[in-house]
Scaffold this active site. Structure first.
Site, mmCIF file in Angstrom:
data_model
loop_
_atom_site.group_PDB
_atom_site.id
_atom_site.type_symbol
_atom_site.label_atom_id
_atom_site.label_comp_id
_atom_site.label_asym_id
_atom_site.label_seq_id
_atom_site.Cartn_x
_atom_site.Cartn_y
_atom_site.Cartn_z
ATOM 1 N N GLU A 1 19.184 17.781 42.400
ATOM 2 C CA GLU A 1 18.340 18.625 43.264
ATOM 3 C C GLU A 1 16.863 18.381 42.973
ATOM 4 O O GLU A 1 16.087 19.308 42.755
ATOM 5 C CB GLU A 1 18.678 20.110 43.064
ATOM 6 C CG GLU A 1 20.118 20.462 43.361
ATOM 7 C CD GLU A 1 20.432 21.940 43.152
ATOM 8 O OE1 GLU A 1 19.478 22.754 43.071
ATOM 9 O OE2 GLU A 1 21.623 22.295 43.078
ATOM 10 N N GLU B 1 25.849 25.700 37.257
ATOM 11 C CA GLU B 1 25.021 26.560 36.408
ATOM 12 C C GLU B 1 25.850 27.466 35.495
ATOM 13 O O GLU B 1 25.735 28.697 35.552
ATOM 14 C CB GLU B 1 24.062 27.379 37.269
ATOM 15 C CG GLU B 1 23.110 26.494 38.068
ATOM 16 C CD GLU B 1 22.129 27.276 38.930
ATOM 17 O OE1 GLU B 1 22.099 28.521 38.817
ATOM 18 O OE2 GLU B 1 21.404 26.659 39.717
#
Length: 744
Positions: A647, A530
């Site tokens: 994910e 991220e």
């Protein structure tokens, strides 16, 4: 031959589940002979069809992963079996993150990993490393302690408590229980060379579970008191205080509105006085054997260090008299001081204070070349030539400075002085950007015919230097010291360059130890997680020295933190055979962020590191635009990198979905798998990982509570989504040929 019956359908079950058309009406009439419908003529209900699906991993040849919880894997049989039977790779949800592995002193604990890794490998599962460098789930208390300001206690006042610096061990201190957990150490001292170490074990959990009783001291009815101490902990802790025998207006005082003052790996000064504890610090009786308790029992398993404990009577009679009128400049003006030279650069300002509200500021002129080019003088002071005096003051400057004190009225107006009590005299003292106290003793030797002297601050030798002066004192050396609180503490911040060097070393320590330890078991990693803003720029982050969980490596190391991370992961792992990924979310809904991530990958590689793959998290919902999913996979595939869905889950916005919502969720799972296969060339398909196993509440304490995003329901039964995902992996409706026939 052996017959394996997966499901036996009774006629009653089928008749109840299905609505037969009119052509079968005759067959349903009782009679002899009766022409029974065959099971093949009856379609299977959805639940029965789903139960006949095989385990997921048989429907694809790429890596099929699951994000799992190690504790549930060990403790729940249904969870354990689903993981082992359906997947080929697991990603630990939290167990490999910095926060889970690194303790309060920076040591890495691999106990859980070393226990579970062999279990996973024995079941034929590979392990994906998650996540090396991220800004969340970091042990920020430890990392912040590395770059916290250096705290130097100020000069002590007259404390009522003895051995508050622990230089005499634990003399005077009493530990009613768990005394073996309390010791005096020399590796963490802040005041002198010793501090008290308190190790709270599993017995903790309430503040009174660990108590430290202070030495006794005397208090006077009606007087106000201040209790202060320095404390640090090896994680995020807390400390409270109480008075076991009362005699103060509040037996259980809070400080700054908190029952427990927070502690961290940075030394912090905790103060209880009439300001921080408005209702609790006034004596209600005389007591010659007063004491207090430090309460350290909550949380459990925490280590504390305590030093510099002081008790001050704020209403004690004044001691030594300061002969320098307005030496603290609290009148807000220079009177009766005189700016003998350089008056234009002299002012009294709140920006110059060391303590109180005001201090003196003097700017040496640009033409300055002699000490007296900036000269500030006290009023004339009458002293006794038979006595010894101490002069002291606090001073700092905005850059390197130099100054001296001259003595108009003394027979030797420019004496050399032992400024710091080292035994070495010099004409001048030097100044820097942190406050320091100058202090020296002298005996007045007056010029003939006078008993008065002025003290002159001569600060003009270096041009364009701004000086700050406060708390100028001349007292009799033999006079009793005043009962005042400790001056200070002094806080020295680290420079950005120092912080970058320290955090760079911490990053290498973390990655080198983590990757080296796991290299035999882990061959693929999320190296940078991220890193992007939603607008496509690289996330810069911010500094928060009080944070416990969030820490932005990139704030200190800049954009190249990703370059460093990939190089270190490659260096300490298995070289080019490891697959190293960068990973982010919202890529299926934000083309700017997607392109920004690709640009960052190109930048990292332009600096000499190698990125093997890009991960797209895909935490999506029923309103996600499927067209943009296709576009994302096409854009990612064009990079030539390995592509990983890292994910995947599909939110429905409720823990109690309708049948239609279940069907829509199943269709979206199918679409993601099919789009991945359609748009990503086979050689670039690393695989798909689903995030969590089931909708069971144990898996959603922190992630998507009150939701139902997974392939299995709360009871570990396959959902409609299981069928959709399997169909997407297989590229067809697997149940199309299912019937009511027995399965052999």
């Amino acid at each position: 031959m052996n017959m394996k019956i997966k499901n036996i359908l009774s006629f009653v079950l089928l008749a109840g589940a299905l609505s037969l058309n009119s052509c079968n009406d005759d067959k349903m009439k009782w009679g002899d002979p009766y022409d029974h419908p065959t099971p093949a003529e009856l379609p299977l209900p959805l639940k029965e069809a789903i139960s006949r699906y095989d385990v997921l991993k048989v429907y694809t040849d790429f890596t099929l992963g699951a994000g799992i919880d190690f504790n549930l894997y060990q403790s729940k049989a249904a969870y354990h079996d689903i993981v082992n039977n359906n997947f080929t790779e697991i990603t630990p949800g939290n167990e490999m993150k910095h926060y889970s592995v690194v303790d309060g002193k920076g040591a890495l604990n691999f106990t859980l990993l070393d226990k579970v890794f062999p279990m996973l490998k024995a079941s034929g599962l590979t392990i994906y490393g998650h996540a090396l460098v991220w800004h969340q789930n970091q042990n920020a208390t430890y990392l912040n302690s590395l770059i916290a300001p250096t705290i130097i206690p100020g000069t002590p006042g007259s404390s009522l408590i003895v051995n508050g610096d622990f230089e005499s061990g634990l003399d005077g201190w009493n530990i009613p229980y768990y005394a073996e957990n309390v010791s005096v150490v020399t590796d963490e001292a802040i005041d002198g060379t010793h501090s008290m170490k308190v190790e709270v074990g599993d017995f903790g959990g309430g503040k009174y579970n660990m108590q430290i009783n202070s030495p006794t001291f005397s208090i006077i009815n009606g007087h106000r008191y201040e209790i202060s101490f320095f404390i640090k902990s090896e994680g995020t802790g807390g400390v409270g205080l109480d008075f076991p025998n009362g005699n103060l207006t509040n037996q259980y005082p809070w400080t700054n509105g908190q029952e427990l003052a927070p502690t961290s790996p940075t030394w912090t000064k905790v103060t209880y006085n009439p300001t921080t504890t408005p209702d609790g610090m006034v004596a209600t009786a005389d007591n010659s054997a007063m004491n207090f308790r430090l309460l350290l029992g909550d949380p459990k398993n925490m280590t504390y260090y305590i030093d510099g404990v002081e008790v001050i009577d704020l209403d004690a009679a004044s001691g030594a008299f300061n002969y320098v009128e307005n030496g603290d400049f609290e009148t807000g003006d220079l009177t009766p001081w005189v700016a003998a030279n350089g008056a234009d650069g002299v002012s009294i300002t709140a920006d110059a204070k060391y303590s109180g509200d005001y201090g003196l500021q003097g700017i040496s002129p640009s033409t300055g070349a002699q000490y007296w080019d900036l000269q500030l003088q006290t009023p004339a002071i009458t002293l006794d030539s038979t006595k010894t005096y101490t002069m002291s003051f606090w001073i700092k400057s905005d850059s390197e400075g130099i100054g001296r004190i001259s003595f108009p009225g003394f027979s030797n107006e420019w004496p050399w002085t032992d400024w710091m009590g080292t035994g070495s005299a010099s004409e001048a003292f030097t100044t820097g950007t942190t406050w320091q106290q100058m202090s020296f003793d002298f005996n007045p030797v007056f010029k003939a015919g006078t008993t008065a002297v002025k003290f002159s601050f001569d600060l003009g030798k270096f041009p364009n230097v701004t000086y700050f002066v406060d708390d100028v004192r001349v007292i009799e050396k033999q006079a009793p010291s005043q009962s005042i609180k400790r001056a200070g503490p002094i806080t020295i911040d680290k420079t950005p360059e120092e912080k970058a060097e320290i955090i760079g070393a911490a990053l290498e320590s973390w990655i080198s130890q983590m990757v080296s330890h796991c290299k035999d078991d882990v061959k693929a990693w999320d190296v940078v997680n991220e890193p992007m803003n939603e607008n496509g720029s690289v996330l810069a982050g911010e500094e928060n020295l009080q944070a416990t969980d969030i820490f932005y490596w990139q704030y200190y190391l800049g954009k190249d933190y990703g370059v460093t991370a990939f190089k270190l992961a490659r260096q300490y792992g298995n070289g080019t055979s490891d697959k190293l990924f960068i990973n982010d979310y919202n890529l299926e809904s934000n083309p700017a962020k997607l392109q920004g991530l690709i640009d960052y990958v190109n930048y990292i590689e332009s600096q000499g590191a190698k990125v093997d793959g890009i991960g797209t998290q895909m935490h999506i919902g029923l309103t996600t635009d499927t067209t943009m999913i296709d576009q994302m996979f096409q854009t990612l595939a064009a990079t030539g990198k390995l592509i990983r869905v890292s994910e995947l889950d599909v939110r429905m916005g409720t823990a109690s979905p309708t049948v239609d919502q279940y069907a829509a969720q199943a269709n979206l799972y199918r679409y993601v798998a099919a789009s991945f296969i359609k748009n990503v060339p086979q050689a670039q398909r690393y695989g798909i990982t689903v995030w969590s196993i089931s909708d069971n509440k144990d898996e959603h304490v922190y992630w998507l509570p009150d939701e139902s995003p997974c392939l299995w329901d709360a009871n570990y039964e396959r959902k409609h989504a299981y069928k959709g995902f399997a169909d997407g992996l297989a590229g067809k409706d697997i149940s199309a040929g299912f019937s009511g026939e027995l399965v052999y």
